[in-house]
Design a protein around this motif. Structure first.
Motif, PDB file in Angstrom:
ATOM      1  N   LYS A   1       0.854  -1.178  -0.186  1.00  0.00           N
ATOM      2  CA  LYS A   1       0.032  -0.052   0.043  1.00  0.00           C
ATOM      3  C   LYS A   1       0.853   1.359   0.176  1.00  0.00           C
ATOM      4  CE  LYS A   1      -3.967  -2.216   2.429  1.00  0.00           C
ATOM      5  NZ  LYS A   1      -4.971  -1.745   3.338  1.00  0.00           N
ATOM      6  N   GLU A   2       0.267   2.540  -0.295  1.00  0.00           N
ATOM      7  CA  GLU A   2       0.929   3.664  -0.282  1.00  0.00           C
ATOM      8  C   GLU A   2       1.034   3.985   0.926  1.00  0.00           C
ATOM      9  OE1 GLU A   2       0.007   5.328  -4.700  1.00  0.00           O
ATOM     10  OE2 GLU A   2      -0.901   6.365  -2.872  1.00  0.00           O
ATOM     11  N   ARG A   3       2.052   5.026   1.076  1.00  0.00           N
ATOM     12  CA  ARG A   3       2.193   5.731   2.664  1.00  0.00           C
ATOM     13  C   ARG A   3       0.893   6.584   2.699  1.00  0.00           C
ATOM     14  NH1 ARG A   3       8.131   7.497   4.291  1.00  0.00           N
ATOM     15  NH2 ARG A   3       8.336   5.186   3.488  1.00  0.00           N
ATOM     16  N   GLU A   4       0.305   6.494   3.818  1.00  0.00           N
ATOM     17  CA  GLU A   4      -0.783   7.464   4.232  1.00  0.00           C
ATOM     18  C   GLU A   4      -0.580   8.048   5.525  1.00  0.00           C
ATOM     19  OE1 GLU A   4      -4.443   5.208   4.888  1.00  0.00           O
ATOM     20  OE2 GLU A   4      -3.444   3.835   6.325  1.00  0.00           O
TER      21      GLU A   4
ATOM     22  N   ASN B   1      -4.214  17.587  13.232  1.00  0.00           N
ATOM     23  CA  ASN B   1      -4.859  16.916  12.194  1.00  0.00           C
ATOM     24  C   ASN B   1      -4.941  15.591  11.985  1.00  0.00           C
ATOM     25  OD1 ASN B   1      -3.891  19.716  11.078  1.00  0.00           O
ATOM     26  ND2 ASN B   1      -5.841  19.451  10.051  1.00  0.00           N
ATOM     27  N   TYR B   2      -6.011  14.721  11.707  1.00  0.00           N
ATOM     28  CA  TYR B   2      -5.941  13.377  11.686  1.00  0.00           C
ATOM     29  C   TYR B   2      -7.183  12.954  10.665  1.00  0.00           C
ATOM     30  CZ  TYR B   2      -4.604  13.871  16.632  1.00  0.00           C
ATOM     31  OH  TYR B   2      -4.076  14.282  17.677  1.00  0.00           O
ATOM     32  N   PRO B   3      -6.784  11.786   9.983  1.00  0.00           N
ATOM     33  CA  PRO B   3      -7.900  11.411   9.101  1.00  0.00           C
ATOM     34  C   PRO B   3      -8.951  10.615   9.660  1.00  0.00           C
ATOM     35  CG  PRO B   3      -5.935   9.955   9.126  1.00  0.00           C
ATOM     36  CD  PRO B   3      -5.820  11.014  10.024  1.00  0.00           C
ATOM     37  N   ASP B   4     -10.027  10.510   9.117  1.00  0.00           N
ATOM     38  CA  ASP B   4     -11.321   9.565   9.739  1.00  0.00           C
ATOM     39  C   ASP B   4     -10.823   8.291  10.350  1.00  0.00           C
ATOM     40  OD1 ASP B   4     -13.827  11.159   7.744  1.00  0.00           O
ATOM     41  OD2 ASP B   4     -12.742  11.910   9.380  1.00  0.00           O
ATOM     42  N   SER B   5      -9.957   7.704   9.678  1.00  0.00           N
ATOM     43  CA  SER B   5      -9.456   6.454   9.884  1.00  0.00           C
ATOM     44  C   SER B   5      -8.957   6.214  11.342  1.00  0.00           C
ATOM     45  CB  SER B   5      -8.729   5.709   8.865  1.00  0.00           C
ATOM     46  OG  SER B   5      -7.435   6.638   8.826  1.00  0.00           O
TER      47      SER B   5
ATOM     48  N   ASP C   1     -10.218  10.149  17.180  1.00  0.00           N
ATOM     49  CA  ASP C   1     -10.773   9.653  18.280  1.00  0.00           C
ATOM     50  C   ASP C   1     -10.143   8.415  18.763  1.00  0.00           C
ATOM     51  OD1 ASP C   1     -13.833  10.112  16.874  1.00  0.00           O
ATOM     52  OD2 ASP C   1     -12.623  11.532  17.902  1.00  0.00           O
ATOM     53  N   ARG C   2      -9.143   7.873  17.957  1.00  0.00           N
ATOM     54  CA  ARG C   2      -8.332   6.979  18.486  1.00  0.00           C
ATOM     55  C   ARG C   2      -6.633   7.001  18.544  1.00  0.00           C
ATOM     56  NH1 ARG C   2      -7.537   2.206  15.678  1.00  0.00           N
ATOM     57  NH2 ARG C   2      -7.760   3.080  13.638  1.00  0.00           N
ATOM     58  N   CYS C   3      -6.484   8.227  17.949  1.00  0.00           N
ATOM     59  CA  CYS C   3      -4.959   8.705  18.030  1.00  0.00           C
ATOM     60  C   CYS C   3      -4.798   9.949  18.585  1.00  0.00           C
ATOM     61  CB  CYS C   3      -4.303   8.560  16.685  1.00  0.00           C
ATOM     62  SG  CYS C   3      -4.003   6.726  15.822  1.00  0.00           S
ATOM     63  N   THR C   4      -3.847  10.318  19.180  1.00  0.00           N
ATOM     64  CA  THR C   4      -3.746  11.569  19.631  1.00  0.00           C
ATOM     65  C   THR C   4      -1.898  11.827  19.439  1.00  0.00           C
ATOM     66  OG1 THR C   4      -5.018  11.546  21.278  1.00  0.00           O
ATOM     67  CG2 THR C   4      -3.533  13.144  21.596  1.00  0.00           C
ATOM     68  N   ILE C   5      -1.815  12.925  18.601  1.00  0.00           N
ATOM     69  CA  ILE C   5      -0.444  13.401  18.431  1.00  0.00           C
ATOM     70  C   ILE C   5      -0.072  14.587  19.257  1.00  0.00           C
ATOM     71  CG2 ILE C   5      -1.109  15.088  16.738  1.00  0.00           C
ATOM     72  CD1 ILE C   5       1.601  14.421  15.313  1.00  0.00           C
ATOM     73  N   SER C   6       1.067  14.452  19.870  1.00  0.00           N
ATOM     74  CA  SER C   6       1.643  15.675  20.910  1.00  0.00           C
ATOM     75  C   SER C   6       3.172  15.840  20.604  1.00  0.00           C
ATOM     76  CB  SER C   6       1.429  14.882  22.162  1.00  0.00           C
ATOM     77  OG  SER C   6       2.020  13.988  22.713  1.00  0.00           O
ATOM     78  N   ARG C   7       3.702  16.850  20.865  1.00  0.00           N
ATOM     79  CA  ARG C   7       4.925  17.178  20.968  1.00  0.00           C
ATOM     80  C   ARG C   7       5.405  17.667  22.289  1.00  0.00           C
ATOM     81  NH1 ARG C   7       5.988  20.573  15.841  1.00  0.00           N
ATOM     82  NH2 ARG C   7       7.924  20.857  16.829  1.00  0.00           N
TER      83      ARG C   7
END
Length: 123
Positions: free
Chosen positions: A43-46, A59-63, A66-72
């Motif tokens: 598959k392609e990189r997504e 920003n997050y895709p719909d997939s 609500d399941r992932c959280t990015i932080s820094r």
């Protein structure tokens, strides 16, 4: 020399959680937007998540929303991806990437990449 080093991947059962980390060196981390991407075999990189320089924009895709959280943590030059309720379809190599100046959602817009960390979710 710019380096992005991911860690935290592994094997987890469906419904479990993982926290990925990406340690960055060789650039002024606080000036760069950061992103997480993934690539499954064949598959392609997504796009998975992206965060602005100060952490105020994410920003997050719909997939994965609500399941992932990015932080820094700009003091530690590190970006994180917390993944919960993992599914077998989340199995992929996960990459972090850096770009200047702002958030974009496509791989071609990123300047620097890590080597990736494998996430495998068993059913």
């Amino acid at each position: 020399q710019v380096q992005l080093i991911e860690s935290g991947g592994g094997l987890v059962q469906a419904g479990g959680s993982l926290r990925l980390s990406c340690a960055v060196s060789g650039l002024t981390f606080s000036r760069y937007a950061m992103g997480w991407f993934r690539q499954a075999p064949g598959k392609e990189r997504e796009f998975v998540a992206a965060i602005g320089q100060s952490g105020g924009i994410a920003n997050y895709p719909d997939s994965v929303k609500d399941r992932c959280t990015i932080s820094r943590d700009n003091a530690k030059n590190t970006v994180y991806l917390q993944m919960n309720s993992l599914k077998p379809e989340d199995t992929a190599v996960y990459y972090c990437a850096a770009r200047y100046p702002g958030v974009k959602l496509t791989p071609r817009d990123y300047d620097y990449w890590g080597q990736g960390t494998q996430v495998t979710v068993s059913s």
